[in-house]
Motif scaffolding. Structure first.
Motif, PDB file in Angstrom:
ATOM      1  N   THR A 145       0.826  -1.211   0.000  1.00 46.75           N
ATOM      2  CA  THR A 145       0.000   0.000   0.000  1.00 46.75           C
ATOM      3  C   THR A 145       0.859   1.259   0.000  1.00 46.75           C
ATOM      4  O   THR A 145       0.586   2.223  -0.730  1.00 46.75           O
ATOM      5  N   PHE A 146       1.908   1.255   0.819  1.00 49.39           N
ATOM      6  CA  PHE A 146       2.816   2.394   0.897  1.00 49.39           C
ATOM      7  C   PHE A 146       3.462   2.682  -0.452  1.00 49.39           C
ATOM      8  O   PHE A 146       3.482   3.833  -0.929  1.00 49.39           O
ATOM      9  N   LEU A 147       3.961   1.646  -1.093  1.00 46.61           N
ATOM     10  CA  LEU A 147       4.648   1.826  -2.366  1.00 46.61           C
ATOM     11  C   LEU A 147       3.684   2.302  -3.454  1.00 46.61           C
ATOM     12  O   LEU A 147       4.002   3.219  -4.227  1.00 46.61           O
ATOM     13  N   GLN A 148       2.504   1.699  -3.491  1.00 44.34           N
ATOM     14  CA  GLN A 148       1.544   2.104  -4.510  1.00 44.34           C
ATOM     15  C   GLN A 148       1.044   3.532  -4.278  1.00 44.34           C
ATOM     16  O   GLN A 148       0.821   4.277  -5.239  1.00 44.34           O
ATOM     17  N   SER A 149       0.886   3.915  -3.015  1.00 43.55           N
ATOM     18  CA  SER A 149       0.479   5.294  -2.715  1.00 43.55           C
ATOM     19  C   SER A 149       1.536   6.285  -3.165  1.00 43.55           C
ATOM     20  O   SER A 149       1.229   7.354  -3.717  1.00 43.55           O
ATOM     21  N   PHE A 150       2.797   5.931  -2.929  1.00 38.56           N
ATOM     22  CA  PHE A 150       3.908   6.792  -3.347  1.00 38.56           C
ATOM     23  C   PHE A 150       3.939   6.935  -4.866  1.00 38.56           C
ATOM     24  O   PHE A 150       4.087   8.045  -5.401  1.00 38.56           O
ATOM     25  N   ILE A 151       3.779   5.823  -5.573  1.00 34.36           N
ATOM     26  CA  ILE A 151       3.804   5.861  -7.039  1.00 34.36           C
ATOM     27  C   ILE A 151       2.609   6.628  -7.583  1.00 34.36           C
ATOM     28  O   ILE A 151       2.725   7.388  -8.558  1.00 34.36           O
ATOM     29  N   ASN A 152       1.440   6.441  -6.951  1.00 40.84           N
ATOM     30  CA  ASN A 152       0.243   7.177  -7.385  1.00 40.84           C
ATOM     31  C   ASN A 152       0.456   8.683  -7.324  1.00 40.84           C
ATOM     32  O   ASN A 152       0.007   9.438  -8.198  1.00 40.84           O
ATOM     33  N   LYS A 153       1.173   9.118  -6.297  1.00 41.47           N
ATOM     34  CA  LYS A 153       1.393  10.544  -6.096  1.00 41.47           C
ATOM     35  C   LYS A 153       2.495  11.091  -6.993  1.00 41.47           C
ATOM     36  O   LYS A 153       2.362  12.178  -7.577  1.00 41.47           O
ATOM     37  N   GLU A 154       3.591  10.342  -7.089  1.00 39.80           N
ATOM     38  CA  GLU A 154       4.761  10.863  -7.798  1.00 39.80           C
ATOM     39  C   GLU A 154       4.743  10.577  -9.300  1.00 39.80           C
ATOM     40  O   GLU A 154       5.219  11.384 -10.093  1.00 39.80           O
ATOM     41  N   THR A 155       4.235   9.408  -9.680  1.00 39.77           N
ATOM     42  CA  THR A 155       4.220   9.042 -11.104  1.00 39.77           C
ATOM     43  C   THR A 155       2.868   8.411 -11.450  1.00 39.77           C
ATOM     44  O   THR A 155       2.777   7.197 -11.654  1.00 39.77           O
ATOM     45  N   PRO A 156       1.827   9.215 -11.515  1.00 40.49           N
ATOM     46  CA  PRO A 156       0.476   8.672 -11.772  1.00 40.49           C
ATOM     47  C   PRO A 156       0.353   7.928 -13.091  1.00 40.49           C
ATOM     48  O   PRO A 156      -0.422   6.980 -13.190  1.00 40.49           O
TER      49      PRO A 156
END
Length: 276
Positions: free
Chosen positions: A61-72
């Motif tokens: 969840t943490f990694l996907q949240s980070f990717i969603n924010k930084e590289t949608p």
């Protein structure tokens, strides 16, 4: 194969959650020393491991949240089940295997065969788009599963305690169960073309291979295990205990019924280890 291997559905724990740490985040943490952050590597690794054990799926969840924010844009096309499987062949997994201090041929053969199995499984995302290549990969996986199981059986002679042999039996049953699940998932894939189910089933097999190796290391090596290598291990062990207890109870009842009837007075076989 025993009734347990056939009837018990694999646990609903997503194996990808147990692979995000060792296949994605740990390699990043291992690079921190090159950026001058070596002193926080161990603490960061331990903290992420504990969070994953307390909150299963945290790392994912943490990694996907980070990717969603930084590289949608990347987030829209990324499949974490596929990514963790594919990255398996690029990760240094040497700490999972039996150390060179055990020079016996059986251990080194097990290392080679289990490593080969994991490497072939990691090819699935690349091969699944070409039917001919994928069918060949499936044949290689089936062969690798059988040879890995044979190698596991060859290590029994080095287990000195009944507890150790029973622990290995339990892990072997789980490995066989997930091998059957993988086989059934492949059959379904050729009907419904659901690739994600194949990735998840393959990730389950990666995890089960690690658990098998861990059990052998635990009882046949003197080196201390790095428990941070095995996220979600506690859930797996609880599942093993539950299934083992249920199986033992069922076997005792079955044997009791057999003993009361002379014509049926035969020992109860555990399970067939052939993969087919």
């Amino acid at each position: 194969m025993s009734s347990i291997s056939e009837s018990s559905a694999p646990s609903n724990v997503n194996p990808t959650n147990a692979l995000v740490l060792p296949n994605i985040l740990y390699p990043v943490i291992n690079q921190l020393d090159k950026s001058g952050y070596k002193d926080i590597q161990s603490d960061l690794r331990t903290t992420l491991f504990k969070l994953e054990e307390i909150y299963p799926g945290f790392s994912n969840t943490f990694l996907q949240s980070f990717i969603n924010k930084e590289t949608p844009l990347l987030s829209a096309t990324m499949n974490m089940n596929e990514l963790t499987l594919k990255l398996e062949k690029y990760c240094d997994k040497s700490p999972y295997y039996i150390s060179l201090s055990r020079s016996e041929q059986e251990f080194q053969e097990l290392n080679a065969r289990s490593r080969s199995l994991k490497r072939i499984l990691s090819r699935i995302p690349d091969d699944i788009n070409e039917k001919r290549d994928f069918l060949e990969t499936i044949k290689e996986i089936a062969s690798a599963i059988k040879t890995t199981l044979d190698s596991v059986s060859n290590t029994y002679q080095y287990f000195k305690t009944l507890d150790g042999r029973q622990a290995l039996e339990n892990e072997k049953k789980e490995f066989i169960k997930y091998s059957k699940h993988f086989s059934n998932t492949l059959k379904a894939y050729f009907r419904d073309s659901n690739r994600d189910d194949v990735f998840i089933a393959a990730n389950h097999l990666l995890i089960q291979t690690d658990y098998l190796l861990r059990t052998i290391k635990l009882y046949c090596e003197t080196n201390t295990l790095d428990e941070c290598l095995y996220p979600l291990l506690s859930q797996h062990q609880n599942h093993i205990k539950t299934v083992s207890s249920r199986y033992s109870s069922s076997s005792q009842q079955h044997n009791s019924r057999q003993s009361s009837t002379a014509s049926n007075n035969r020992p109860n076989s555990s399970y067939d280890t052939n993969y087919s």
